[in-house]
Design an enzyme around this catalytic site. Sequence first.
Site, PDB file in Angstrom:
ATOM      1  CG  HIS A 166      -1.794   1.212   1.280  1.00  0.00           C
ATOM      2  ND1 HIS A 166      -3.005   1.240   0.628  1.00  0.00           N
ATOM      3  CD2 HIS A 166      -1.655   2.426   1.847  1.00  0.00           C
ATOM      4  CE1 HIS A 166      -3.570   2.418   0.804  1.00  0.00           C
ATOM      5  NE2 HIS A 166      -2.772   3.161   1.543  1.00  0.00           N
ATOM      6  CE  LYS A 194      -8.609   1.940   3.066  1.00  0.00           C
ATOM      7  NZ  LYS A 194      -9.016   3.334   3.146  1.00  0.00           N
ATOM      8  CG  ASP A 213     -11.552   3.328   5.968  1.00  0.00           C
ATOM      9  OD1 ASP A 213     -11.082   4.244   6.658  1.00  0.00           O
ATOM     10  OD2 ASP A 213     -11.304   3.198   4.756  1.00  0.00           O
ATOM     11  NE  ARG A 244      -9.866  10.533   8.866  1.00  0.00           N
ATOM     12  CZ  ARG A 244      -9.024   9.717   8.214  1.00  0.00           C
ATOM     13  NH1 ARG A 244      -9.406   8.524   7.811  1.00  0.00           N
ATOM     14  NH2 ARG A 244      -7.795  10.092   7.981  1.00  0.00           N
ATOM     15  CB  SER A 263      -8.225   5.057   7.435  1.00  0.00           C
ATOM     16  OG  SER A 263      -8.557   5.036   6.081  1.00  0.00           O
TER      17      SER A 263
HETATM   18  N1  URA Z   1      -5.678   6.674   2.675  1.00  0.00           N
HETATM   19  C1  URA Z   1      -6.611   5.999   3.375  1.00  0.00           C
HETATM   20  O1  URA Z   1      -7.036   4.923   2.958  1.00  0.00           O
HETATM   21  N2  URA Z   1      -7.055   6.509   4.521  1.00  0.00           N
HETATM   22  C2  URA Z   1      -6.604   7.681   5.026  1.00  0.00           C
HETATM   23  O2  URA Z   1      -7.045   8.087   6.092  1.00  0.00           O
HETATM   24  C3  URA Z   1      -5.637   8.385   4.293  1.00  0.00           C
HETATM   25  C4  URA Z   1      -5.193   7.850   3.119  1.00  0.00           C
END
Ligand code: URA
Length: 433
Positions: A82, A187, A161, A168, A183
């Site tokens: 990621h 995932k 999320d 957010r 967050s």
């Molecule tokens: N990417 C995400 O998936 N979540 C965040 O809070 C910031 C970047």
Amino acid sequence: MRMYELIEKKKQGLELTGDEIREMITRYTAGDIPDYQMSSLMMAVYFRGMSDRETFDLTDAMVHSGDTVDLSMFGDRSVDKHSTGGVGDKTTLIVAPIVAACGGIVAKMSGRGLGHTGGTVDKLESFPGFCTSLSPEQFTAQVQRCGLAVIGQRADLAPADKKLYALRDVTATVESIPLIASSIMSKKLAAGTRSIVLDVKCGSGAFMQTPAAAKKLAETMVKIGTAHGRRTAAVISNMDIPLGHAIGNALEVREAIEVLKNGGPDDLREICLTLASLMVELSCKLPAEKAKVRTKEALESGKAFAKFREWIGEQGGNAAYADDPSLFGKAKYVADVLAEQDGTILACDADQIGLAAMVLGAGRQTKDSVIDPNAGVLLLKKPADTVKKGDVIAQLHTERPETLAAAGAQILNALVFTQQSVEPQPLIYEIIG
Ligand code: URA
């Protein structure tokens, strides 16, 4: 549990219990807590922070707000990567086939871009026919056949999320380390891979602007992954400068293909080999040196490119475009940006370059904006390069000629020139985990 009391508690800087966090996330996901109360809580977290224990509990609660993917059939070899997002970041397109060519199992979900940080899914869709929405069964079957599949984020994974991130995004509470870490990791954990490699970007084109903040975020995510029994590592990398030269979907795919064919820009190649060898080290349980040798060999021998072709074809894309990237469309308007002075480039604001690409049509201004796959910027000169007045610094690609002047001015504004010589900036600051 009264939401009002949790907001008051966090406002005073006190710790929320695991039970309070779990109930709050369950009720918010079910629609029983209004957005105005949750956004107030998010703002309190933004200012007061969260302990490691609270961040862990928040992540766990978000993982369990929806389904999780079972990849146990692949043993310990499943691995995900990621990136926290940056300008010109096309690393997944290169890293995923290198890792799969080395025996790692890459079962990955990726996002679409919002703003100037393009998403992998948008880039892959530059290949005509490429399908990014496989059913869970199709996804697993492809991973079994090819060792590699990349699809869009499934809505049934970590739904808390999805709701929280959208909230957010419009309440100025994105840039909080516990909120970003929970967050991202919710995932990644729900997506089920045994190993996770994180590329935490640091600089003007990233969420984290300083190496210290990026390190704190990386350490928090590595702790969360490790506490959940996943082998987790993070690379902290420079995002003061865009990665490679290409910014914009099809332009970035072409550049990724150049790297897979053993060419392409050095910075892009180096970060891809670093990420890929960490993924191979964790997923194939190899010593670091062996993993490095194996990934380099996969790239140089053409095995990674062959895996890339196979992957594009498996997901319905036309792999002939990988053999002959001139098949990708070209923007109708292409204009040069010329240097207005002699000098050496000292700095380049990645954020501004990303915004210029967005104005040209390469990014989304809102979630519903339609991306132009051929739009973007080729940044031909970067920090430490010396130029003469009139040299071509960048090339702008667009279908919207009215955007060329503003984008060109933005590129020139993003660059700082000096008459002194300039040391190249580091590409990788640190590896954690
Ligand atoms: N990417 C995400 O998936 N979540 C965040 O809070 C910031 C970047």
